[in-house]
Design an enzyme around this catalytic site. Structure first.
Site, PDB file in Angstrom:
ATOM      1  N   LYS A  45       0.849  -1.188   0.000  1.00 22.83           N
ATOM      2  CA  LYS A  45       0.000   0.000   0.000  1.00 22.83           C
ATOM      3  C   LYS A  45       0.892   1.248   0.000  1.00 22.83           C
ATOM      4  CE  LYS A  45      -3.449   2.787   0.501  1.00 22.83           C
ATOM      5  NZ  LYS A  45      -4.248   3.095  -0.702  1.00 22.83           N
ATOM      6  N   ILE A  71     -10.266   5.513  -1.442  1.00 20.58           N
ATOM      7  CA  ILE A  71      -9.629   5.267  -0.142  1.00 20.58           C
ATOM      8  C   ILE A  71      -8.900   6.528   0.336  1.00 20.58           C
ATOM      9  CG2 ILE A  71      -7.935   3.831   1.111  1.00 20.58           C
ATOM     10  CD1 ILE A  71     -10.351   2.207   0.065  1.00 20.58           C
ATOM     11  N   LEU A  73      -5.552   7.144   0.036  1.00 23.32           N
ATOM     12  CA  LEU A  73      -4.170   6.864   0.478  1.00 23.32           C
ATOM     13  C   LEU A  73      -4.032   6.640   1.988  1.00 23.32           C
ATOM     14  CD1 LEU A  73      -2.204   9.290  -1.901  1.00 23.32           C
ATOM     15  CD2 LEU A  73      -2.579   6.842  -2.188  1.00 23.32           C
ATOM     16  N   CYS A 129      -2.279   9.472  -7.948  1.00 26.72           N
ATOM     17  CA  CYS A 129      -3.526   9.119  -7.262  1.00 26.72           C
ATOM     18  C   CYS A 129      -4.610  10.158  -7.556  1.00 26.72           C
ATOM     19  CB  CYS A 129      -3.320   9.020  -5.760  1.00 26.72           C
ATOM     20  SG  CYS A 129      -4.851   8.529  -4.928  1.00 26.72           S
ATOM     21  N   LYS A 164       5.178   5.462 -10.973  1.00 26.56           N
ATOM     22  CA  LYS A 164       3.845   5.021 -11.426  1.00 26.56           C
ATOM     23  C   LYS A 164       3.060   6.204 -11.987  1.00 26.56           C
ATOM     24  CE  LYS A 164      -0.147   2.376  -9.845  1.00 26.56           C
ATOM     25  NZ  LYS A 164      -0.643   1.555  -8.736  1.00 26.56           N
ATOM     26  N   ILE A 190      -0.887   1.606 -15.509  1.00 25.10           N
ATOM     27  CA  ILE A 190      -1.375   2.919 -15.165  1.00 25.10           C
ATOM     28  C   ILE A 190      -2.043   2.875 -13.787  1.00 25.10           C
ATOM     29  CG2 ILE A 190      -1.836   3.753 -17.506  1.00 25.10           C
ATOM     30  CD1 ILE A 190      -4.763   2.812 -17.181  1.00 25.10           C
ATOM     31  N   GLY A 242      -3.675  -2.494 -14.560  1.00 28.67           N
ATOM     32  CA  GLY A 242      -4.967  -2.033 -15.079  1.00 28.67           C
ATOM     33  C   GLY A 242      -5.795  -3.178 -15.614  1.00 28.67           C
ATOM     34  N   GLY A 264      -4.347  -5.957  -9.352  1.00 28.86           N
ATOM     35  CA  GLY A 264      -5.009  -5.143  -8.336  1.00 28.86           C
ATOM     36  C   GLY A 264      -6.327  -5.745  -7.909  1.00 28.86           C
TER      37      GLY A 264
END
Ligand SMILES: Cc1cc2nc3c(=O)[nH]c(=O)nc-3n(C[C@H](O)[C@H](O)[C@H](O)COP(=O)(O)O)c2cc1C
Length: 304
Positions: A45, A71, A73, A129, A164, A190, A242, A264
């Site tokens: 995370k 979320i 972060l 993000c 990223k 991505i 992705g 993910g």
């Protein structure tokens, strides 16, 4: 058969399959389902210098072919990770890649310095993000700002650096080139795409944050095109993220130019999917007489 793949001069994964940041926490929960040592790598995370509580609930909603998360972060912070979570991950025979973010250049640099520790194989820097006002996205949109940030972080970091990127930019190849020029080792493409869901019965947004980031099979074709575009303009390795849910998806991304992949939200639905995907890659290699993953990277056959 050689399933290993190189992400940096000093980072080789035993196979191209890793967890993605944010859907695997720090590995503890998933270790109850399978041995994390089967993975090429675990990506944690996203971590910040201090713990972060994240956005108001509800923070996830299912959508056709995917999900939206907001979320924000939430994470335990770097000190708690280093003192309480890292030793658990070190117990597995897999590469440990720590995702991190900041809100200023100084925060990124301090976070990278704090994470430059034995047992951590590489850092993945999130500049993408969509769910927070200050989570690096402002660096991830501007090639000059990104170049300067990556260069500063590179300057203090002894281990491999992966950056990223967000799909929400006019020309991602300009950002990828800036990352390469600043001497990062690899690029992840991505992160999620900005999205929202509305509950018409109450005339309200479903998510507490109103908007969030879309992930899952819905974004796979977008990610595939971006990996293909980026792979034709940089020479450093690309990690695909992705909508990857099957071994066939993995092979498609490798053909498009990825050296590794991150899984993910597929693992939220099926925590065992990693086992099936890794076995599927081996099966594909056997069936097509492929001796090493390297033979497949970027080997898409396009019409002349
Ligand atoms: C619940 C959730 C939390 C996430 N948290 C992070 C994060 O902390 N850092 C990051 O770089 N990406 C984060 N992501 C993005 C994922 O790592 C991944 O790039 C994205 O979800 C696309 O992959 P997928 O379609 O396989 O889920 C998160 C995604 C989800 C669904």
């Amino acid at each position: 058969m050689d399933t290993s793949t190189r992400i940096a001069s000093n980072l080789v994964l035993k196979n191209p399959v890793m967890s993605a940041s944010g859907t695997f926490a720090y590995g503890e929960e998933f270790s109850e389902f399978f041995d994390l040592s089967i993975l090429g790598g675990v990506v944690t995370k996203g971590l910040s210098l201090k713990p972060k509580t994240g956005n108001p609930t509800p923070r996830i909603v299912e959508t056709p072919c995917g999900m939206i998360n907001s979320i924000g972060l939430e994470n335990v912070g770097i000190p708690v990770f280093l003192n309480e979570k890292l030793s658990f991950l070190k117990g597995f025979d897999t590469q440990i890649i720590v995702n991190f973010f900041g809100t200023t250049e100084d925060e990124y640099v301090l976070a990278a310095e704090a994470l430059d520790k034995d047992g951590i194989s590489a850092l993945e820097m999130n500049v993408s993000c969509p769910n927070v006002k200050k989570g690096g996205i402002e660096f991830g949109r501007d090639p000059d700002a990104l170049y300067s940030l990556v260069k500063m972080v590179r300057g203090v970091l002894g281990r491999p650096l992966i950056v990223k990127l967000s799909p929400m930019v006019t020309d991602i190849t300009q950002l990828a080139l800036a990352v390469q020029e600043a001497k990062a080792d690899a690029i992840t493409c991505i992160n999620t795409l900005p999205a929202m869901a509305i509950d018409e019965r109450f005339r309200r947004p479903v998510l507490g944050n109103i908007t969030g980031g879309l992930s899952g099979p819905a974004i796979k074709p977008v990610a595939l095109k971006i990996v293909w575009d980026v792979s034709r303009c940089v020479s450093i390795p690309i990690i695909a993220s992705g909508g990857i849910a099957t071994y066939r998806d993995v092979i498609q991304f490798i053909l498009a130019g990825a050296s590794a992949v991150e899984i993910g939200c597929a693992c939220l639905r099926d925590p065992f999917c990693f086992i099936e995907i890794i076995e599927g890659i081996r099966g594909y290699m056997e069936e097509h007489h492929i001796e090493s993953i390297a033979e497949l990277i970027g080997k898409l056959e396009t019409p002349r």
